[in-house]
Design a protein around this motif. Structure first.
Motif, PDB file in Angstrom:
ATOM      1  N   MET A 124       0.949  -0.840  -0.087  1.00 15.21           N
ATOM      2  CA  MET A 124      -0.101   0.193  -0.002  1.00 15.21           C
ATOM      3  C   MET A 124       0.969   1.440   0.428  1.00 15.21           C
ATOM      4  O   MET A 124       2.183   1.942   0.830  1.00 15.21           O
ATOM      5  N   GLU A 125       0.366   2.205  -1.060  1.00 12.53           N
ATOM      6  CA  GLU A 125       0.355   3.665  -0.514  1.00 12.53           C
ATOM      7  C   GLU A 125      -0.303   4.267   0.214  1.00 12.53           C
ATOM      8  O   GLU A 125      -0.894   5.093  -0.731  1.00 12.53           O
ATOM      9  N   VAL A 126       0.132   4.728   1.368  1.00 13.87           N
ATOM     10  CA  VAL A 126      -0.742   5.417   2.542  1.00 13.87           C
ATOM     11  C   VAL A 126      -0.661   6.842   2.130  1.00 13.87           C
ATOM     12  O   VAL A 126       0.336   7.321   2.271  1.00 13.87           O
ATOM     13  N   VAL A 127      -1.730   8.096   2.113  1.00 16.36           N
ATOM     14  CA  VAL A 127      -1.743   9.001   1.458  1.00 16.36           C
ATOM     15  C   VAL A 127      -2.565  10.352   2.330  1.00 16.36           C
ATOM     16  O   VAL A 127      -3.083  10.151   2.299  1.00 16.36           O
ATOM     17  N   PRO A 128      -1.711  10.600   3.580  1.00 15.69           N
ATOM     18  CA  PRO A 128      -2.035  10.998   4.924  1.00 15.69           C
ATOM     19  C   PRO A 128      -2.424  12.470   4.411  1.00 15.69           C
ATOM     20  O   PRO A 128      -1.782  13.094   3.735  1.00 15.69           O
ATOM     21  N   VAL A 129      -4.169  12.678   4.298  1.00 18.98           N
ATOM     22  CA  VAL A 129      -4.161  14.352   4.176  1.00 18.98           C
ATOM     23  C   VAL A 129      -5.149  14.579   4.854  1.00 18.98           C
ATOM     24  O   VAL A 129      -5.949  14.301   5.748  1.00 18.98           O
ATOM     25  N   ILE A 130      -5.284  15.533   5.607  1.00 18.63           N
ATOM     26  CA  ILE A 130      -5.358  16.822   6.767  1.00 18.63           C
ATOM     27  C   ILE A 130      -5.614  17.775   6.543  1.00 18.63           C
ATOM     28  O   ILE A 130      -5.551  18.129   5.659  1.00 18.63           O
ATOM     29  N   HIS A 131      -6.471  18.096   7.302  1.00 19.20           N
ATOM     30  CA  HIS A 131      -6.542  19.863   6.889  1.00 19.20           C
ATOM     31  C   HIS A 131      -5.655  20.666   8.940  1.00 19.20           C
ATOM     32  O   HIS A 131      -5.685  21.589   8.029  1.00 19.20           O
ATOM     33  N   SER A 132      -6.317  19.734   9.549  1.00 17.00           N
ATOM     34  CA  SER A 132      -5.391  20.752  10.612  1.00 17.00           C
ATOM     35  C   SER A 132      -4.675  20.090  11.280  1.00 17.00           C
ATOM     36  O   SER A 132      -4.531  18.662  10.986  1.00 17.00           O
ATOM     37  N   ALA A 133      -3.747  20.633  12.299  1.00 20.49           N
ATOM     38  CA  ALA A 133      -2.467  20.023  12.973  1.00 20.49           C
ATOM     39  C   ALA A 133      -2.804  19.008  13.788  1.00 20.49           C
ATOM     40  O   ALA A 133      -2.597  17.000  13.214  1.00 20.49           O
ATOM     41  N   GLY A 134      -4.050  18.513  14.800  1.00 23.00           N
ATOM     42  CA  GLY A 134      -3.901  17.383  15.653  1.00 23.00           C
ATOM     43  C   GLY A 134      -3.375  16.810  15.836  1.00 23.00           C
ATOM     44  O   GLY A 134      -2.649  17.511  17.117  1.00 23.00           O
ATOM     45  N   SER A 135      -3.329  15.206  15.730  1.00 24.02           N
ATOM     46  CA  SER A 135      -2.245  14.631  16.033  1.00 24.02           C
ATOM     47  C   SER A 135      -1.408  14.604  15.431  1.00 24.02           C
ATOM     48  O   SER A 135      -0.450  13.630  15.281  1.00 24.02           O
ATOM     49  N   ALA A 136      -1.068  15.138  13.818  1.00 21.05           N
ATOM     50  CA  ALA A 136      -0.390  15.050  12.589  1.00 21.05           C
ATOM     51  C   ALA A 136       1.116  14.638  13.389  1.00 21.05           C
ATOM     52  O   ALA A 136       2.181  14.575  12.629  1.00 21.05           O
ATOM     53  N   TRP A 137       1.842  15.254  14.806  1.00 23.85           N
ATOM     54  CA  TRP A 137       3.194  15.624  15.457  1.00 23.85           C
ATOM     55  C   TRP A 137       3.448  13.254  14.872  1.00 23.85           C
ATOM     56  O   TRP A 137       4.768  12.821  14.632  1.00 23.85           O
ATOM     57  N   ARG A 138       1.738  12.851  15.698  1.00 23.30           N
ATOM     58  CA  ARG A 138       2.202  11.490  15.160  1.00 23.30           C
ATOM     59  C   ARG A 138       2.830  10.717  14.181  1.00 23.30           C
ATOM     60  O   ARG A 138       4.086  10.205  14.488  1.00 23.30           O
ATOM     61  N   LEU A 139       2.655  11.652  13.634  1.00 20.05           N
ATOM     62  CA  LEU A 139       3.293  10.944  11.571  1.00 20.05           C
ATOM     63  C   LEU A 139       4.374  11.845  11.147  1.00 20.05           C
ATOM     64  O   LEU A 139       5.006  10.830  11.124  1.00 20.05           O
ATOM     65  N   ALA A 140       4.535  13.376  11.572  1.00 21.37           N
ATOM     66  CA  ALA A 140       6.035  13.949  11.009  1.00 21.37           C
ATOM     67  C   ALA A 140       6.578  12.746  12.079  1.00 21.37           C
ATOM     68  O   ALA A 140       7.914  13.213  11.323  1.00 21.37           O
ATOM     69  N   ARG A 141       7.360  12.608  13.048  1.00 22.37           N
ATOM     70  CA  ARG A 141       7.902  11.625  13.356  1.00 22.37           C
ATOM     71  C   ARG A 141       8.295  10.685  13.326  1.00 22.37           C
ATOM     72  O   ARG A 141       9.397  10.126  13.280  1.00 22.37           O
ATOM     73  N   ARG A 142       7.280   9.515  12.042  1.00 24.94           N
ATOM     74  CA  ARG A 142       7.743   8.649  11.317  1.00 24.94           C
ATOM     75  C   ARG A 142       8.618   9.311   9.666  1.00 24.94           C
ATOM     76  O   ARG A 142       8.421   8.634   9.030  1.00 24.94           O
ATOM     77  N   ASN A 143       8.283  10.609   9.845  1.00 25.99           N
ATOM     78  CA  ASN A 143       8.915  11.173   8.536  1.00 25.99           C
ATOM     79  C   ASN A 143       7.714  11.032   7.163  1.00 25.99           C
ATOM     80  O   ASN A 143       8.268  10.627   6.090  1.00 25.99           O
ATOM     81  N   THR A 144       6.366  10.729   7.712  1.00 29.02           N
ATOM     82  CA  THR A 144       5.389  10.539   7.007  1.00 29.02           C
ATOM     83  C   THR A 144       5.155  11.538   5.787  1.00 29.02           C
ATOM     84  O   THR A 144       4.792  12.827   6.783  1.00 29.02           O
ATOM     85  N   GLN A 145       5.352  11.736   4.559  1.00 29.76           N
ATOM     86  CA  GLN A 145       4.727  13.120   3.842  1.00 29.76           C
ATOM     87  C   GLN A 145       3.211  13.455   4.595  1.00 29.76           C
ATOM     88  O   GLN A 145       2.697  12.456   3.715  1.00 29.76           O
ATOM     89  N   LEU A 146       3.090  14.719   4.795  1.00 28.90           N
ATOM     90  CA  LEU A 146       1.321  14.670   5.062  1.00 28.90           C
ATOM     91  C   LEU A 146       0.931  16.148   3.502  1.00 28.90           C
ATOM     92  O   LEU A 146       1.380  16.731   3.299  1.00 28.90           O
ATOM     93  N   LEU A 147      -0.441  16.051   3.420  1.00 26.79           N
ATOM     94  CA  LEU A 147      -0.647  17.135   2.469  1.00 26.79           C
ATOM     95  C   LEU A 147      -2.105  17.547   3.160  1.00 26.79           C
ATOM     96  O   LEU A 147      -3.001  16.992   3.693  1.00 26.79           O
TER      97      LEU A 147
END
Length: 319
Positions: free
Chosen positions: A29-52
Protein backbone atom coordinates in the motif's frame (compact mmCIF):
# COMPACT_ATOMS: atom_id res chain seq x y z
CA UNK A 1 3.93 -6.58 -6.87
CA UNK A 2 1.30 -3.93 -7.56
CA UNK A 3 0.96 -1.19 -4.95
CA UNK A 4 -2.46 0.25 -4.09
CA UNK A 5 -2.79 3.96 -3.43
CA UNK A 6 -4.93 4.50 -0.29
CA UNK A 7 -5.93 8.07 0.57
CA UNK A 8 -6.83 8.70 4.23
CA UNK A 9 -8.85 11.89 4.74
CA UNK A 10 -8.78 13.33 8.26
CA UNK A 11 -5.42 11.70 8.88
CA UNK A 12 -4.54 13.98 11.81
CA UNK A 13 -7.47 12.77 13.94
CA UNK A 14 -7.44 9.98 16.51
CA UNK A 15 -8.61 7.22 14.14
CA UNK A 16 -6.95 8.66 11.04
CA UNK A 17 -3.51 8.86 12.64
CA UNK A 18 -3.72 5.31 13.97
CA UNK A 19 -4.94 4.07 10.58
CA UNK A 20 -2.01 5.65 8.72
CA UNK A 21 0.37 4.02 11.20
CA UNK A 22 -1.46 0.69 10.76
CA UNK A 23 -1.52 0.70 6.96
CA UNK A 24 1.93 2.26 6.58
CA UNK A 25 3.60 -1.02 7.50
CA UNK A 26 2.05 -2.81 4.50
CA UNK A 27 4.44 -2.72 1.50
CA UNK A 28 1.51 -3.40 -0.83
CA UNK A 29 0.00 0.00 0.00
CA UNK A 30 0.98 3.57 -0.76
CA UNK A 31 -0.74 5.46 2.06
CA UNK A 32 -1.48 9.14 1.41
CA UNK A 33 -2.42 11.02 4.63
CA UNK A 34 -4.51 14.14 3.97
CA UNK A 35 -5.05 16.62 6.82
CA UNK A 36 -6.87 19.91 7.31
CA UNK A 37 -5.54 20.95 10.72
CA UNK A 38 -2.56 19.85 12.81
CA UNK A 39 -4.45 17.69 15.31
CA UNK A 40 -2.31 14.65 16.12
CA UNK A 41 -0.21 15.01 12.98
CA UNK A 42 2.91 15.03 15.19
CA UNK A 43 2.50 11.26 15.48
CA UNK A 44 2.94 10.96 11.73
CA UNK A 45 5.60 13.65 11.43
CA UNK A 46 7.89 11.72 13.78
CA UNK A 47 7.73 8.83 11.27
CA UNK A 48 8.80 11.18 8.46
CA UNK A 49 5.42 10.67 6.79
CA UNK A 50 4.66 13.19 4.06
CA UNK A 51 1.43 15.03 4.86
CA UNK A 52 -0.86 16.76 2.36
CA UNK A 53 -3.00 19.64 3.58
CA UNK A 54 -6.29 19.95 1.68
CA UNK A 55 -9.55 21.72 2.46
CA UNK A 56 -12.53 19.43 1.74
CA UNK A 57 -14.39 22.54 0.55
CA UNK A 58 -11.92 22.77 -2.35
CA UNK A 59 -13.26 20.17 -4.77
CA UNK A 60 -10.58 20.82 -7.39
CA UNK A 61 -7.73 20.17 -4.94
CA UNK A 62 -9.55 17.10 -3.60
CA UNK A 63 -9.91 15.64 -7.09
CA UNK A 64 -6.20 16.16 -7.76
CA UNK A 65 -5.25 14.31 -4.56
CA UNK A 66 -7.62 11.42 -5.28
CA UNK A 67 -6.31 10.75 -8.79
CA UNK A 68 -5.09 7.19 -9.02
CA UNK A 69 -6.50 6.17 -5.63
CA UNK A 70 -7.65 2.58 -5.32
CA UNK A 71 -9.56 3.53 -2.18
CA UNK A 72 -10.43 6.53 0.00
CA UNK A 73 -11.03 6.26 3.76
CA UNK A 74 -13.05 9.11 5.25
CA UNK A 75 -12.10 9.92 8.86
CA UNK A 76 -12.94 13.63 8.63
CA UNK A 77 -14.86 15.31 11.42
CA UNK A 78 -15.80 18.89 12.22
CA UNK A 79 -18.60 21.37 11.62
CA UNK A 80 -21.72 20.62 9.61
CA UNK A 81 -20.05 22.29 6.64
CA UNK A 82 -17.16 19.84 6.87
CA UNK A 83 -19.24 16.75 7.56
CA UNK A 84 -22.05 17.33 5.04
CA UNK A 85 -20.89 19.78 2.38
CA UNK A 86 -17.35 18.44 2.63
CA UNK A 87 -18.53 14.84 2.30
CA UNK A 88 -20.58 15.75 -0.76
CA UNK A 89 -17.41 17.22 -2.29
CA UNK A 90 -15.43 14.12 -1.37
CA UNK A 91 -17.96 11.78 -2.98
CA UNK A 92 -18.14 13.87 -6.15
CA UNK A 93 -14.32 13.99 -6.31
CA UNK A 94 -14.23 10.19 -5.91
CA UNK A 95 -16.54 9.89 -8.91
CA UNK A 96 -14.50 12.35 -11.01
CA UNK A 97 -11.20 10.66 -10.11
CA UNK A 98 -12.64 7.16 -10.68
CA UNK A 99 -11.78 5.98 -7.16
CA UNK A 100 -12.28 2.25 -6.80
CA UNK A 101 -13.69 2.17 -3.27
CA UNK A 102 -14.92 4.45 -0.48
CA UNK A 103 -14.80 3.54 3.23
CA UNK A 104 -16.76 5.80 5.57
CA UNK A 105 -16.79 5.92 9.39
CA UNK A 106 -20.29 6.28 10.76
CA UNK A 107 -21.32 5.91 14.43
CA UNK A 108 -23.78 3.97 16.58
CA UNK A 109 -25.14 7.42 17.46
CA UNK A 110 -27.25 7.16 14.30
CA UNK A 111 -29.55 4.92 16.36
CA UNK A 112 -30.07 7.58 19.03
CA UNK A 113 -28.99 8.14 22.63
CA UNK A 114 -30.35 6.04 24.19
CA UNK A 115 -30.53 3.79 21.12
CA UNK A 116 -33.67 2.19 19.74
CA UNK A 117 -34.40 -1.20 21.42
CA UNK A 118 -34.01 -2.92 18.05
CA UNK A 119 -30.52 -1.53 17.47
CA UNK A 120 -28.87 -4.86 18.18
CA UNK A 121 -29.06 -5.10 14.39
CA UNK A 122 -27.86 -2.62 11.78
CA UNK A 123 -31.35 -2.68 10.22
CA UNK A 124 -32.85 -0.89 13.26
CA UNK A 125 -34.58 2.49 12.74
CA UNK A 126 -32.24 5.46 12.95
CA UNK A 127 -32.79 8.30 15.40
CA UNK A 128 -35.82 10.53 14.89
CA UNK A 129 -33.77 13.54 16.08
CA UNK A 130 -32.83 15.16 12.78
CA UNK A 131 -31.50 18.40 14.27
CA UNK A 132 -29.30 19.64 11.40
CA UNK A 133 -26.71 20.79 13.94
CA UNK A 134 -26.85 17.66 16.12
CA UNK A 135 -24.15 15.00 15.79
CA UNK A 136 -26.58 12.07 15.49
CA UNK A 137 -28.62 13.77 12.77
CA UNK A 138 -25.49 14.75 10.85
CA UNK A 139 -24.18 11.17 10.95
CA UNK A 140 -27.50 9.85 9.62
CA UNK A 141 -27.38 12.41 6.80
CA UNK A 142 -23.80 11.41 6.03
CA UNK A 143 -24.76 7.75 5.77
CA UNK A 144 -27.55 8.63 3.38
CA UNK A 145 -25.12 10.56 1.17
CA UNK A 146 -22.76 7.57 1.04
CA UNK A 147 -25.59 5.12 0.35
CA UNK A 148 -26.82 7.35 -2.48
CA UNK A 149 -23.30 7.43 -3.95
CA UNK A 150 -23.14 3.63 -3.70
CA UNK A 151 -26.43 3.46 -5.58
CA UNK A 152 -24.85 5.57 -8.34
CA UNK A 153 -21.96 3.13 -8.73
CA UNK A 154 -19.31 4.05 -6.10
CA UNK A 155 -18.49 0.85 -4.15
CA UNK A 156 -18.84 1.98 -0.53
CA UNK A 157 -18.42 0.46 2.93
CA UNK A 158 -19.97 2.12 6.00
CA UNK A 159 -18.48 1.06 9.34
CA UNK A 160 -20.45 1.85 12.49
CA UNK A 161 -18.31 1.85 15.67
CA UNK A 162 -19.35 2.69 19.25
CA UNK A 163 -17.07 4.65 21.63
CA UNK A 164 -13.45 4.10 20.66
CA UNK A 165 -10.82 3.07 23.20
CA UNK A 166 -7.11 2.35 22.95
CA UNK A 167 -3.93 4.48 23.00
CA UNK A 168 -4.61 8.25 22.78
CA UNK A 169 -8.38 7.68 23.25
CA UNK A 170 -10.08 10.92 24.31
CA UNK A 171 -13.05 8.86 25.53
CA UNK A 172 -10.92 6.96 28.04
CA UNK A 173 -9.09 10.11 29.12
CA UNK A 174 -12.47 11.73 29.81
CA UNK A 175 -13.50 8.79 32.00
CA UNK A 176 -10.23 8.96 33.92
CA UNK A 177 -10.72 12.68 34.53
CA UNK A 178 -14.28 12.00 35.73
CA UNK A 179 -13.02 9.34 38.14
CA UNK A 180 -10.39 11.72 39.51
CA UNK A 181 -12.95 14.48 39.91
CA UNK A 182 -15.46 12.15 41.58
CA UNK A 183 -18.05 13.14 38.96
CA UNK A 184 -18.53 9.55 37.84
CA UNK A 185 -20.68 6.93 39.55
CA UNK A 186 -21.41 3.29 38.82
CA UNK A 187 -25.12 2.46 38.62
CA UNK A 188 -26.27 -0.90 39.95
CA UNK A 189 -22.66 -1.83 40.80
CA UNK A 190 -21.62 -1.41 37.18
CA UNK A 191 -23.39 -4.55 35.97
CA UNK A 192 -24.56 -2.91 32.74
CA UNK A 193 -22.71 -3.60 29.47
CA UNK A 194 -20.40 -1.04 27.90
CA UNK A 195 -19.85 -1.14 24.16
CA UNK A 196 -16.33 -0.27 23.00
CA UNK A 197 -13.97 -0.92 20.14
CA UNK A 198 -10.20 -0.58 20.42
CA UNK A 199 -8.90 1.83 17.80
CA UNK A 200 -6.47 -0.84 16.57
CA UNK A 201 -9.35 -3.27 16.03
CA UNK A 202 -11.26 -0.55 14.20
CA UNK A 203 -8.27 0.01 11.93
CA UNK A 204 -8.14 -3.74 11.27
CA UNK A 205 -11.82 -3.59 10.28
CA UNK A 206 -11.02 -0.72 7.89
CA UNK A 207 -8.20 -2.85 6.45
CA UNK A 208 -10.70 -5.66 5.85
CA UNK A 209 -13.14 -3.18 4.27
CA UNK A 210 -10.47 -2.31 1.70
CA UNK A 211 -10.71 -5.92 0.45
CA UNK A 212 -14.46 -6.49 1.00
CA UNK A 213 -16.60 -7.85 -1.81
CA UNK A 214 -20.27 -8.36 -2.64
CA UNK A 215 -23.06 -6.85 -0.57
CA UNK A 216 -20.64 -5.14 1.82
CA UNK A 217 -19.99 -2.56 -0.93
CA UNK A 218 -23.55 -1.28 -1.22
CA UNK A 219 -23.20 1.31 1.58
CA UNK A 220 -25.06 -0.64 4.25
CA UNK A 221 -23.97 -0.06 7.86
CA UNK A 222 -21.82 -2.66 9.59
CA UNK A 223 -21.20 -2.68 13.34
CA UNK A 224 -17.60 -2.84 14.52
CA UNK A 225 -16.94 -3.82 18.16
CA UNK A 226 -14.35 -5.74 20.12
CA UNK A 227 -16.79 -8.64 20.30
CA UNK A 228 -16.12 -9.28 23.98
CA UNK A 229 -18.59 -8.92 26.88
CA UNK A 230 -17.53 -5.96 29.02
CA UNK A 231 -19.34 -4.34 31.95
CA UNK A 232 -18.88 -0.88 33.38
CA UNK A 233 -17.41 -2.49 36.49
CA UNK A 234 -14.80 -4.22 34.30
CA UNK A 235 -13.88 -0.99 32.54
CA UNK A 236 -13.71 1.13 35.69
CA UNK A 237 -11.67 -1.58 37.39
CA UNK A 238 -9.03 -1.15 34.66
CA UNK A 239 -9.12 2.66 34.71
CA UNK A 240 -9.24 3.29 38.48
CA UNK A 241 -5.48 2.61 39.02
CA UNK A 242 -4.66 5.02 36.19
CA UNK A 243 -6.88 7.63 37.83
CA UNK A 244 -5.19 6.88 41.17
CA UNK A 245 -8.52 6.34 42.93
CA UNK A 246 -9.33 3.49 45.29
CA UNK A 247 -13.05 4.11 45.67
CA UNK A 248 -15.61 4.76 42.94
CA UNK A 249 -19.00 6.28 43.73
CA UNK A 250 -22.05 4.03 43.44
CA UNK A 251 -25.65 4.96 42.83
CA UNK A 252 -28.81 2.86 42.65
CA UNK A 253 -31.40 3.17 39.92
CA UNK A 254 -34.05 4.46 42.35
CA UNK A 255 -31.69 7.13 43.71
CA UNK A 256 -30.85 8.21 40.18
CA UNK A 257 -34.55 8.59 39.34
CA UNK A 258 -35.02 10.74 42.45
CA UNK A 259 -32.07 12.95 41.48
CA UNK A 260 -33.65 13.35 38.06
CA UNK A 261 -36.83 14.67 39.66
CA UNK A 262 -38.89 11.51 39.73
CA UNK A 263 -38.20 10.63 36.13
CA UNK A 264 -40.46 13.34 34.71
CA UNK A 265 -39.52 16.34 32.61
CA UNK A 266 -38.39 19.20 34.79
CA UNK A 267 -40.33 22.36 34.07
CA UNK A 268 -38.40 25.54 33.34
CA UNK A 269 -38.46 27.81 36.40
CA UNK A 270 -37.39 31.10 34.86
CA UNK A 271 -37.52 33.07 31.63
CA UNK A 272 -33.89 32.18 30.90
CA UNK A 273 -34.52 28.49 31.58
CA UNK A 274 -37.61 28.61 29.36
CA UNK A 275 -35.55 30.11 26.53
CA UNK A 276 -32.88 27.42 26.89
CA UNK A 277 -35.62 24.79 26.83
CA UNK A 278 -37.23 26.34 23.74
CA UNK A 279 -33.99 26.36 21.72
CA UNK A 280 -32.96 22.84 22.74
CA UNK A 281 -32.54 20.40 19.86
CA UNK A 282 -35.32 18.10 21.10
CA UNK A 283 -37.91 20.89 21.25
CA UNK A 284 -36.90 22.37 17.89
CA UNK A 285 -37.01 18.94 16.24
CA UNK A 286 -40.56 18.48 17.50
CA UNK A 287 -41.64 21.96 16.44
CA UNK A 288 -40.26 21.49 12.92
CA UNK A 289 -42.86 18.79 12.31
CA UNK A 290 -45.33 21.67 11.95
CA UNK A 291 -44.80 23.39 8.55
CA UNK A 292 -45.21 26.90 10.03
CA UNK A 293 -42.65 26.34 12.79
CA UNK A 294 -40.33 24.62 10.33
CA UNK A 295 -40.43 27.75 8.17
CA UNK A 296 -39.79 29.98 11.23
CA UNK A 297 -36.84 27.82 12.28
CA UNK A 298 -35.35 27.83 8.77
CA UNK A 299 -35.74 31.61 8.47
CA UNK A 300 -34.13 32.18 11.89
CA UNK A 301 -31.18 29.98 10.97
CA UNK A 302 -30.70 31.79 7.68
CA UNK A 303 -30.81 35.20 9.39
CA UNK A 304 -28.21 34.17 11.99
CA UNK A 305 -25.98 32.62 9.31
CA UNK A 306 -25.97 35.91 7.34
CA UNK A 307 -24.78 37.75 10.45
CA UNK A 308 -21.51 35.84 10.35
CA UNK A 309 -19.90 33.12 12.44
CA UNK A 310 -18.80 35.53 15.19
CA UNK A 311 -22.36 36.70 15.89
CA UNK A 312 -23.66 33.12 15.70
CA UNK A 313 -21.10 31.91 18.25
CA UNK A 314 -21.92 34.80 20.62
CA UNK A 315 -25.62 34.00 20.38
CA UNK A 316 -25.01 30.33 21.16
CA UNK A 317 -22.78 31.21 24.12
CA UNK A 318 -25.28 33.74 25.44
CA UNK A 319 -28.16 31.25 25.28
Amino acid sequence: MSVRRIVVLGASGFVGTTLVEHLGDDPAMEVVPVIHSAGSAWRLARRNTQLLQVDVADRSSLTDVLQGAAAVVNCTRGSRAVMIDGLANILESCRTAHVGRFVHLSSVMVYGDPPHPASTSEDAPTTSDRDPEGYAGIKVEQDELVQAAAGRGLPSVVLCPPNISGPFSGYLVGLIDALRGASFALMDEGAGPVNLVDVRNLCHAIRLALDATGEALDGRRMFVTDGEPLTWADLVGELAPLAEVTRVRRIGRDALVRLAGGGGVKRPTSLAASLRHLVSSDVRAALRKDPLWEKVDRTARGTVARMGKGVENRLRLGI
